[in-house]
Design a protein around this motif. Structure first.
Motif, PDB file in Angstrom:
ATOM      1  N   TYR A  92      79.285  44.151  48.183  1.00 49.51           N
ATOM      2  CA  TYR A  92      79.497  44.546  46.788  1.00 49.51           C
ATOM      3  C   TYR A  92      78.250  44.244  45.959  1.00 49.51           C
ATOM      4  O   TYR A  92      77.873  45.032  45.073  1.00 49.51           O
ATOM      5  N   HIS A  93      77.599  43.126  46.242  1.00 45.21           N
ATOM      6  CA  HIS A  93      76.445  42.715  45.445  1.00 45.21           C
ATOM      7  C   HIS A  93      75.231  43.616  45.693  1.00 45.21           C
ATOM      8  O   HIS A  93      74.330  43.686  44.843  1.00 45.21           O
ATOM      9  N   ILE A  94      75.209  44.301  46.834  1.00 45.78           N
ATOM     10  CA  ILE A  94      74.149  45.287  47.066  1.00 45.78           C
ATOM     11  C   ILE A  94      74.266  46.426  46.055  1.00 45.78           C
ATOM     12  O   ILE A  94      73.264  47.003  45.626  1.00 45.78           O
ATOM     13  N   SER A  95      75.499  46.732  45.654  1.00 39.03           N
ATOM     14  CA  SER A  95      75.707  47.818  44.687  1.00 39.03           C
ATOM     15  C   SER A  95      75.174  47.473  43.303  1.00 39.03           C
ATOM     16  O   SER A  95      75.171  48.330  42.411  1.00 39.03           O
ATOM     17  N   LYS A  96      74.701  46.257  43.104  1.00 39.97           N
ATOM     18  CA  LYS A  96      74.113  45.864  41.825  1.00 39.97           C
ATOM     19  C   LYS A  96      72.607  46.127  41.782  1.00 39.97           C
ATOM     20  O   LYS A  96      71.959  45.897  40.757  1.00 39.97           O
ATOM     21  N   LEU A  97      72.047  46.608  42.896  1.00 40.17           N
ATOM     22  CA  LEU A  97      70.594  46.758  43.003  1.00 40.17           C
ATOM     23  C   LEU A  97      70.142  48.180  42.689  1.00 40.17           C
ATOM     24  O   LEU A  97      70.797  49.157  43.057  1.00 40.17           O
ATOM     25  N   ASP A  98      68.995  48.282  42.027  1.00 40.12           N
ATOM     26  CA  ASP A  98      68.272  49.538  41.830  1.00 40.12           C
ATOM     27  C   ASP A  98      66.937  49.417  42.547  1.00 40.12           C
ATOM     28  O   ASP A  98      66.082  48.606  42.156  1.00 40.12           O
ATOM     29  N   LEU A  99      66.733  50.216  43.600  1.00 40.17           N
ATOM     30  CA  LEU A  99      65.509  50.139  44.404  1.00 40.17           C
ATOM     31  C   LEU A  99      64.973  51.556  44.592  1.00 40.17           C
ATOM     32  O   LEU A  99      65.350  52.253  45.542  1.00 40.17           O
ATOM     33  N   PRO A 100      64.109  52.019  43.715  1.00 43.06           N
ATOM     34  CA  PRO A 100      63.708  53.431  43.722  1.00 43.06           C
ATOM     35  C   PRO A 100      62.998  53.900  44.988  1.00 43.06           C
ATOM     36  O   PRO A 100      63.010  55.096  45.286  1.00 43.06           O
ATOM     37  N   ASP A 101      62.382  52.972  45.745  1.00 46.42           N
ATOM     38  CA  ASP A 101      61.676  53.396  46.959  1.00 46.42           C
ATOM     39  C   ASP A 101      62.323  52.881  48.242  1.00 46.42           C
ATOM     40  O   ASP A 101      61.750  52.976  49.321  1.00 46.42           O
ATOM     41  N   THR A 102      63.547  52.332  48.138  1.00 43.35           N
ATOM     42  CA  THR A 102      64.192  51.738  49.311  1.00 43.35           C
ATOM     43  C   THR A 102      65.634  52.221  49.442  1.00 43.35           C
ATOM     44  O   THR A 102      66.401  52.181  48.474  1.00 43.35           O
ATOM     45  N   GLN A 103      65.982  52.687  50.632  1.00 46.44           N
ATOM     46  CA  GLN A 103      67.368  53.032  50.941  1.00 46.44           C
ATOM     47  C   GLN A 103      67.956  51.922  51.816  1.00 46.44           C
ATOM     48  O   GLN A 103      67.399  51.578  52.857  1.00 46.44           O
ATOM     49  N   LEU A 104      69.056  51.346  51.380  1.00 47.40           N
ATOM     50  CA  LEU A 104      69.773  50.334  52.143  1.00 47.40           C
ATOM     51  C   LEU A 104      71.007  50.983  52.753  1.00 47.40           C
ATOM     52  O   LEU A 104      71.816  51.576  52.030  1.00 47.40           O
ATOM     53  N   ILE A 105      71.147  50.897  54.063  1.00 47.52           N
ATOM     54  CA  ILE A 105      72.250  51.541  54.766  1.00 47.52           C
ATOM     55  C   ILE A 105      73.114  50.482  55.427  1.00 47.52           C
ATOM     56  O   ILE A 105      72.641  49.726  56.286  1.00 47.52           O
ATOM     57  N   LEU A 106      74.369  50.398  55.038  1.00 52.24           N
ATOM     58  CA  LEU A 106      75.299  49.467  55.647  1.00 52.24           C
ATOM     59  C   LEU A 106      75.805  50.067  56.957  1.00 52.24           C
ATOM     60  O   LEU A 106      76.351  51.175  56.971  1.00 52.24           O
ATOM     61  N   ILE A 107      75.630  49.363  58.054  1.00 53.77           N
ATOM     62  CA  ILE A 107      76.156  49.809  59.344  1.00 53.77           C
ATOM     63  C   ILE A 107      77.502  49.114  59.503  1.00 53.77           C
ATOM     64  O   ILE A 107      77.581  47.952  59.909  1.00 53.77           O
ATOM     65  N   ALA A 108      78.573  49.810  59.164  1.00 55.34           N
ATOM     66  CA  ALA A 108      79.875  49.145  59.050  1.00 55.34           C
ATOM     67  C   ALA A 108      80.990  50.171  58.958  1.00 55.34           C
ATOM     68  O   ALA A 108      80.742  51.378  58.815  1.00 55.34           O
ATOM     69  N   SER A 109      82.212  49.685  59.015  1.00 58.92           N
ATOM     70  CA  SER A 109      83.384  50.533  58.789  1.00 58.92           C
ATOM     71  C   SER A 109      83.469  50.870  57.298  1.00 58.92           C
ATOM     72  O   SER A 109      83.496  49.968  56.447  1.00 58.92           O
ATOM     73  N   ILE A 110      83.530  52.154  56.995  1.00 61.32           N
ATOM     74  CA  ILE A 110      83.672  52.572  55.604  1.00 61.32           C
ATOM     75  C   ILE A 110      84.968  52.023  55.012  1.00 61.32           C
ATOM     76  O   ILE A 110      84.997  51.528  53.878  1.00 61.32           O
ATOM     77  N   ASP A 111      86.048  52.084  55.789  1.00 59.91           N
ATOM     78  CA  ASP A 111      87.331  51.582  55.285  1.00 59.91           C
ATOM     79  C   ASP A 111      87.249  50.088  54.994  1.00 59.91           C
ATOM     80  O   ASP A 111      87.819  49.608  53.993  1.00 59.91           O
TER      81      ASP A 111
ATOM     82  N   MET B 257      55.598  55.388  48.841  1.00 56.45           N
ATOM     83  CA  MET B 257      56.126  55.206  50.192  1.00 56.45           C
ATOM     84  C   MET B 257      57.599  54.814  50.123  1.00 56.45           C
ATOM     85  O   MET B 257      57.978  53.957  49.334  1.00 56.45           O
ATOM     86  N   ASN B 258      58.424  55.471  50.934  1.00 59.21           N
ATOM     87  CA  ASN B 258      59.852  55.179  50.974  1.00 59.21           C
ATOM     88  C   ASN B 258      60.200  54.356  52.214  1.00 59.21           C
ATOM     89  O   ASN B 258      59.588  54.516  53.269  1.00 59.21           O
ATOM     90  N   TYR B 259      61.219  53.505  52.084  1.00 65.49           N
ATOM     91  CA  TYR B 259      61.616  52.607  53.163  1.00 65.49           C
ATOM     92  C   TYR B 259      63.125  52.671  53.356  1.00 65.49           C
ATOM     93  O   TYR B 259      63.879  52.718  52.386  1.00 65.49           O
ATOM     94  N   ARG B 260      63.524  52.647  54.630  1.00 66.21           N
ATOM     95  CA  ARG B 260      64.938  52.571  54.963  1.00 66.21           C
ATOM     96  C   ARG B 260      65.198  51.275  55.711  1.00 66.21           C
ATOM     97  O   ARG B 260      64.517  50.971  56.700  1.00 66.21           O
ATOM     98  N   LEU B 261      66.186  50.516  55.260  1.00 65.48           N
ATOM     99  CA  LEU B 261      66.543  49.265  55.903  1.00 65.48           C
ATOM    100  C   LEU B 261      68.040  49.247  56.158  1.00 65.48           C
ATOM    101  O   LEU B 261      68.840  49.568  55.286  1.00 65.48           O
ATOM    102  N   ALA B 262      68.407  48.857  57.381  1.00 65.68           N
ATOM    103  CA  ALA B 262      69.818  48.739  57.740  1.00 65.68           C
ATOM    104  C   ALA B 262      70.333  47.360  57.340  1.00 65.68           C
ATOM    105  O   ALA B 262      69.599  46.375  57.391  1.00 65.68           O
ATOM    106  N   ILE B 263      71.601  47.306  56.968  1.00 63.10           N
ATOM    107  CA  ILE B 263      72.278  46.027  56.740  1.00 63.10           C
ATOM    108  C   ILE B 263      73.517  45.994  57.629  1.00 63.10           C
ATOM    109  O   ILE B 263      74.357  46.895  57.567  1.00 63.10           O
ATOM    110  N   THR B 264      73.618  44.971  58.478  1.00 65.57           N
ATOM    111  CA  THR B 264      74.833  44.773  59.262  1.00 65.57           C
ATOM    112  C   THR B 264      75.618  43.637  58.613  1.00 65.57           C
ATOM    113  O   THR B 264      75.162  42.494  58.614  1.00 65.57           O
ATOM    114  N   PRO B 265      76.787  43.921  58.043  1.00 67.48           N
ATOM    115  CA  PRO B 265      77.528  42.884  57.310  1.00 67.48           C
ATOM    116  C   PRO B 265      78.043  41.749  58.182  1.00 67.48           C
ATOM    117  O   PRO B 265      78.382  40.688  57.673  1.00 67.48           O
ATOM    118  N   GLY B 266      78.124  41.966  59.509  1.00 71.35           N
ATOM    119  CA  GLY B 266      78.512  40.892  60.415  1.00 71.35           C
ATOM    120  C   GLY B 266      80.004  40.839  60.683  1.00 71.35           C
ATOM    121  O   GLY B 266      80.693  41.866  60.682  1.00 71.35           O
TER     122      GLY B 266
END
Length: 328
Positions: free
Chosen positions: A21-40, A1-10
Motif C-alpha cells: 500500500y505504501h508503494i502507492s504513495k510514491l511518484d517516480l517519473p522515471d521508474t516503474q515498480l512492478i509487484l510480482i504477486a497475486s492481484i487478489d 532513462m527509464n528503469y523497471r524494478l520488480a518487488i516481491t512482497p514475500g
C-alpha cells in the motif's frame, strides 16, 4: 532513462503484501515498480487501509511510471487463500514462483533488479525444499559463483564474510580464497553500484580482540592478516582486522564505506540497533540489482496496517540509486 524494478512482497500471510500500500504513495517519473504477486491478495491487503488504489496489470510493452494512487502488479496465483498472521505451506511454491519470475526477468534485462519483501524460510523448508534464504537462492538460480550480503542504514554498511552458517563452522570457512572473493566483490560493487571511487573497507577479526596476537585464536595471524596484505598490494583499501567490540566507533564509521564482519551476528546486531526501521539489505555480485527490507514477516502485525514502511522505502530508494549509477 527509464528503469523497471520488480518487488516481491514475500510471505503472503506476513506484513509484506500490506506494505505494498505504501508503494502507492510514491511518484517516480522515471521508474516503474512492478509487484510480482497475486492481484487478489494485493487488493485485499490494500483494502485494509480504506483508500482507493488503482491496480494496473503489468504489460511489458508499456512503460508505466509509478504514480501516486496506483500499483502495477504481475499476477501470480496463490496456492491457497491467505489469512494474515497464519502461515500455510500450500503457499510455499507461490513464494518461490514470485522469486523465479523476478529473477529470470531481471537476468534477461526486462527488469533492472528486485526489491524483496520478507519470507518465512520455515514454511518453505517444511515442504521439504532446501531453502536457506533469498541470497543463496538467487545465487544458485543465476549460477553466480560467489555473492556478498551487505546490510546498511543511513549511518553505515555491514558486509558479511559468511552468512547463514552455524557458528561452529565459521572458523573453517574463513579461508584466503573466501576472504579474497568477498573483499574483491565488495570493493568492485562499492565502485560500480554505489559510485565510490576508492572505497574504504574496515574489517573485524574473527576472535575476541582480533585474536590478541594469537593468544585468543590464530585465524587472524594465519589467514586474515596475510590475505589483507595481499589485497592491499592489489590496491584495495582495507583496514584491519580490528576487534569487533570497538570497531563501530564514530571515528571508524566516518571513514568506512563498508564494514566487513566474519559472521552473521558479529555486526548485524549493531546495524539493526542503529537503523532497524530504515535499514536495507542488498546482495552484491549478482548479475542484477537485489535489495531487500531488513525485517521479517512480523506475523503479529499482519493485517493491522501498523507495519512501518521505512525499511521498504530504504530498499526502493537504494535500488533506484544503484540502477541509475549502474547505467552511468
Amino acid at each position: 532513462m527509464n528503469y523497471r524494478l520488480a518487488i516481491t512482497p514475500g510471505e503472503p500471510s506476513g506484513v509484506g503484501p500490506e506494505l505494498m500500500y505504501h508503494i502507492s504513495k510514491l511518484d517516480l517519473p522515471d521508474t516503474q515498480l512492478i509487484l510480482i504477486a497475486s492481484i487478489d491478495l494485493i487488493k485485499s491487503r490494500v483494502a485494509l487501509f480504506h483508500e482507493d488504489v488503482e491496480i494496473i496489470e503489468y504489460d511489458k510493452d508499456k512503460f508505466v511510471p509509478q504514480k501516486k494512487g496506483t500499483l502495477c502488479v504481475l499476477d501470480v496465483q496463490l496456492g491457497a487463500p491467505s489469512v494474515p498472521g497464519k502461515l500455510d505451506t500450500r503457499n510455499a511454491e507461490y513464494v518461490l514462483k514470485t522469486l523465479d519470475i523476478a529473477s529470470d526477468k531481471s537476468e534477461s534485462g526486462e527488469f533492472s533488479g528486485i526489491i524483496t519483501g520478507p519470507i518465512s524460510k520455515a514454511v518453505i523448508a517444511d515442504t521439504g525444499l532446501n531453502f536457506t534464504g533469498h541470497t543463496e537462492y538467487f545465487q544458485e538460480r543465476t549460477h553466480t559463483q560467489k555473492v556478498v550480503m551487505m546490510l546498511g542504514c543511513k549511518e553505515f554498511n555491514v558486509a558479511l564474510a559468511t552468512t547463514h552458517l552455524p557458528l561452529k563452522d565459521v572458523s573453517a570457512a574463513i579461508t584466503e580464497e573466501l576472504i579474497t572473493e568477498i573483499v574483491t566483490i565488495l570493493n568492485h560493487d562499492l565502485k560500480t553500484k554505489f559510485g565510490i571511487e576508492k572505497p574504504c573497507i574496515i574489517s573485524a577479526g574473527l576472535n575476541p580482540h582480533a585474536g590478541e596476537d594469537g593468544h585468543l585464536g590464530t585465524e587472524e595471524l594465519e589467514t586474515i592478516i596475510p590475505t589483507f596484505e595481499k589485497l592491499r598490494a592489489q590496491g584495495i583499501d582495507i583496514v584491519g582486522p580490528l576487534p569487533a567490540d570497538t570497531m563501530f566507533q564514530q571515528k571508524f564509521i566516518d571513514k568506512a564505506d563498508a564494514f566487513l564482519t566474519m559472521y552473521h551476528d558479529q555486526g548485524l546486531p549493531v546495524l539493526k540497533y542503529a537503523g532497524f526501521d530504515s535499514g536495507f539489505n542488498t546482495t552484491l555480485g549478482l548479475p542484477y540489482i537485489r535489495t531487500s527490507v531488513d525485517h521479517g514477516t512480523a506475523l503479529d502485525l499482519a493485517g493491522t496496517t501498523k507495519a512501518d514502511p521505512g525499511s521498504l522505502y530504504a530498499a526502493v530508494e537504494l535500488a533506484i540509486h544503484i540502477a541509475k549509477r549502474s547505467k552511468k
